[in-house]
Design a protein around this motif. Structure first.
Motif, PDB file in Angstrom:
ATOM      1  N   ILE A  88     -58.324  32.967   0.885  1.00 26.96           N
ATOM      2  CA  ILE A  88     -58.032  33.047   2.314  1.00 26.96           C
ATOM      3  C   ILE A  88     -58.284  31.694   2.984  1.00 26.96           C
ATOM      4  N   ASN A  89     -59.352  31.017   2.622  1.00 22.19           N
ATOM      5  CA  ASN A  89     -59.647  29.691   3.172  1.00 22.19           C
ATOM      6  C   ASN A  89     -58.502  28.725   2.858  1.00 22.19           C
ATOM      7  N   HIS A  90     -58.049  28.711   1.611  1.00 16.22           N
ATOM      8  CA  HIS A  90     -56.959  27.837   1.188  1.00 16.22           C
ATOM      9  C   HIS A  90     -55.677  28.140   1.977  1.00 16.22           C
ATOM     10  N   GLU A  91     -55.313  29.411   2.043  1.00 22.15           N
ATOM     11  CA  GLU A  91     -54.087  29.789   2.735  1.00 22.15           C
ATOM     12  C   GLU A  91     -54.189  29.565   4.248  1.00 22.15           C
ATOM     13  N   MET A  92     -55.400  29.682   4.804  1.00 22.39           N
ATOM     14  CA  MET A  92     -55.593  29.393   6.230  1.00 22.39           C
ATOM     15  C   MET A  92     -55.313  27.922   6.532  1.00 22.39           C
ATOM     16  N   ARG A  93     -55.606  27.042   5.596  1.00 23.89           N
ATOM     17  CA  ARG A  93     -55.277  25.619   5.782  1.00 23.89           C
ATOM     18  C   ARG A  93     -53.768  25.444   5.908  1.00 23.89           C
ATOM     19  N   HIS A  94     -53.014  26.147   5.045  1.00 24.24           N
ATOM     20  CA  HIS A  94     -51.551  26.092   5.149  1.00 24.24           C
ATOM     21  C   HIS A  94     -51.088  26.708   6.465  1.00 24.24           C
ATOM     22  N   ALA A  95     -51.642  27.867   6.832  1.00 23.49           N
ATOM     23  CA  ALA A  95     -51.241  28.535   8.070  1.00 23.49           C
ATOM     24  C   ALA A  95     -51.510  27.645   9.276  1.00 23.49           C
ATOM     25  N   THR A  96     -52.644  26.958   9.268  1.00 24.58           N
ATOM     26  CA  THR A  96     -52.974  26.035  10.363  1.00 24.58           C
ATOM     27  C   THR A  96     -51.986  24.884  10.399  1.00 24.58           C
ATOM     28  N   ASP A  97     -51.661  24.315   9.239  1.00 25.02           N
ATOM     29  CA  ASP A  97     -50.671  23.231   9.184  1.00 25.02           C
ATOM     30  C   ASP A  97     -49.326  23.690   9.731  1.00 25.02           C
ATOM     31  N   MET A  98     -48.944  24.951   9.454  1.00 28.22           N
ATOM     32  CA  MET A  98     -47.682  25.476   9.971  1.00 28.22           C
ATOM     33  C   MET A  98     -47.735  25.615  11.486  1.00 28.22           C
TER      34      MET A  98
ATOM     35  N   THR B  23     -48.557  35.200   8.805  1.00 29.22           N
ATOM     36  CA  THR B  23     -49.364  36.089   7.985  1.00 29.22           C
ATOM     37  C   THR B  23     -49.781  35.381   6.697  1.00 29.22           C
ATOM     38  N   ILE B  24     -50.793  35.941   6.056  1.00 27.92           N
ATOM     39  CA  ILE B  24     -51.223  35.475   4.742  1.00 27.92           C
ATOM     40  C   ILE B  24     -51.159  36.664   3.803  1.00 27.92           C
ATOM     41  N   TYR B  25     -50.529  36.468   2.654  1.00 27.51           N
ATOM     42  CA  TYR B  25     -50.537  37.479   1.602  1.00 27.51           C
ATOM     43  C   TYR B  25     -51.616  37.102   0.600  1.00 27.51           C
ATOM     44  N   VAL B  26     -52.405  38.092   0.180  1.00 27.27           N
ATOM     45  CA  VAL B  26     -53.380  37.920  -0.892  1.00 27.27           C
ATOM     46  C   VAL B  26     -53.020  38.926  -1.982  1.00 27.27           C
ATOM     47  N   ASN B  27     -53.059  38.481  -3.223  1.00 23.91           N
ATOM     48  CA  ASN B  27     -52.741  39.353  -4.349  1.00 23.91           C
ATOM     49  C   ASN B  27     -53.614  40.596  -4.292  1.00 23.91           C
ATOM     50  N   GLU B  28     -52.986  41.752  -4.407  1.00 24.05           N
ATOM     51  CA  GLU B  28     -53.699  43.026  -4.285  1.00 24.05           C
ATOM     52  C   GLU B  28     -54.749  43.217  -5.381  1.00 24.05           C
ATOM     53  N   ASN B  29     -54.693  42.433  -6.447  1.00 28.60           N
ATOM     54  CA  ASN B  29     -55.656  42.549  -7.542  1.00 28.60           C
ATOM     55  C   ASN B  29     -56.956  41.793  -7.282  1.00 28.60           C
TER      56      ASN B  29
ATOM     57  N   TRP C 173     -49.025  18.965   0.146  1.00 27.44           N
ATOM     58  CA  TRP C 173     -49.612  19.998   1.008  1.00 27.44           C
ATOM     59  C   TRP C 173     -50.690  20.777   0.262  1.00 27.44           C
ATOM     60  N   GLU C 174     -50.548  20.927  -1.051  1.00 24.97           N
ATOM     61  CA  GLU C 174     -51.584  21.596  -1.843  1.00 24.97           C
ATOM     62  C   GLU C 174     -52.796  20.689  -2.006  1.00 24.97           C
ATOM     63  N   ASN C 175     -52.553  19.411  -2.261  1.00 26.26           N
ATOM     64  CA  ASN C 175     -53.666  18.473  -2.393  1.00 26.26           C
ATOM     65  C   ASN C 175     -54.513  18.460  -1.130  1.00 26.26           C
ATOM     66  N   ASP C 176     -53.860  18.434   0.037  1.00 28.42           N
ATOM     67  CA  ASP C 176     -54.603  18.438   1.303  1.00 28.42           C
ATOM     68  C   ASP C 176     -55.371  19.740   1.498  1.00 28.42           C
ATOM     69  N   ALA C 177     -54.755  20.871   1.174  1.00 35.31           N
ATOM     70  CA  ALA C 177     -55.441  22.166   1.331  1.00 35.31           C
ATOM     71  C   ALA C 177     -56.616  22.269   0.370  1.00 35.31           C
ATOM     72  N   ASN C 178     -56.478  21.722  -0.833  1.00 33.37           N
ATOM     73  CA  ASN C 178     -57.564  21.773  -1.818  1.00 33.37           C
ATOM     74  C   ASN C 178     -58.701  20.826  -1.475  1.00 33.37           C
ATOM     75  N   ASN C 179     -58.410  19.711  -0.843  1.00 33.21           N
ATOM     76  CA  ASN C 179     -59.457  18.739  -0.518  1.00 33.21           C
ATOM     77  C   ASN C 179     -60.461  19.270   0.476  1.00 33.21           C
ATOM     78  N   GLY C 180     -60.113  20.319   1.202  1.00 35.31           N
ATOM     79  CA  GLY C 180     -61.042  20.897   2.165  1.00 35.31           C
ATOM     80  C   GLY C 180     -62.052  21.840   1.543  1.00 35.31           C
ATOM     81  N   ASN C 181     -61.867  22.180   0.260  1.00 35.63           N
ATOM     82  CA  ASN C 181     -62.789  23.100  -0.413  1.00 35.63           C
ATOM     83  C   ASN C 181     -63.982  22.341  -0.962  1.00 35.63           C
ATOM     84  N   ASP C 182     -65.107  23.027  -1.076  1.00 38.51           N
ATOM     85  CA  ASP C 182     -66.329  22.400  -1.568  1.00 38.51           C
ATOM     86  C   ASP C 182     -66.142  21.765  -2.929  1.00 38.51           C
ATOM     87  N   ASN C 183     -65.448  22.460  -3.834  1.00 35.14           N
ATOM     88  CA  ASN C 183     -65.293  21.923  -5.176  1.00 35.14           C
ATOM     89  C   ASN C 183     -63.901  21.387  -5.455  1.00 35.14           C
TER      90      ASN C 183
END
Length: 144
Positions: free
Chosen positions: A75-85, A57-63, A131-141
């Protein structure tokens, strides 16, 4: 803006109601899931926008506004982690994080979730974790 891996926990209570991480349909929210990965909106610690969990599952802050640009980035960022898992590249429990076969010790120090990287303890959600660096490198910016 911070992200961190969740904790390895099962059932929990909120407002006297027993809940589990595995919620679907209306319980998961209006924008409840991406195929195969439930997205659940929950209260998260201050500064934490999303968490990828070992149960898939992915949790997103309710705010966070559902459907907003920020929501999609999280969601895109967390999906990268979920895929790695799912691929076995990333795993965690309360005592360690394993990424690409390397084990990073994890402890609670002074009430903070800390992870040892390159011989130094860093607070979860900081920058500089592989793992954060890899997940962030997939984003446009590269900034999510």
């Amino acid at each position: 803006m911070g992200f961190k891996l969740g904790t390895n926990r099962g059932n929990y209570a909120t407002g006297g109601e027993i809940k589990t991480k595995m919620r679907f349909g209306k319980q998961a929210g209006e924008y409840g899931s991406v195929p195969g990965t439930p997205v659940i909106r929950v209260p998260l610690d201050e500064g934490v926008l999303g968490e990828a969990n070992m149960d898939g599952t992915i949790y997103v802050n309710e705010n966070i506004m559902p459907g907003s640009q920020e929501d999609r980035q999280i969601i895109n960022h967390e999906m990268r982690h979920a895929t790695d898992m799912k691929l076995g590249k990333l795993a965690y429990d309360d005592n360690s994080i394993t990424y690409n076969g390397e084990v990073f010790p994890r402890e609670t120090i002074d009430g903070k979730d800390m992870i040892k990287v390159d011989g130094m303890w860093k607070e979860a959600g900081d920058t500089g974790f592989p793992w954060e660096n890899d997940a962030n490198n997939g984003n446009d910016n590269g900034t999510v």
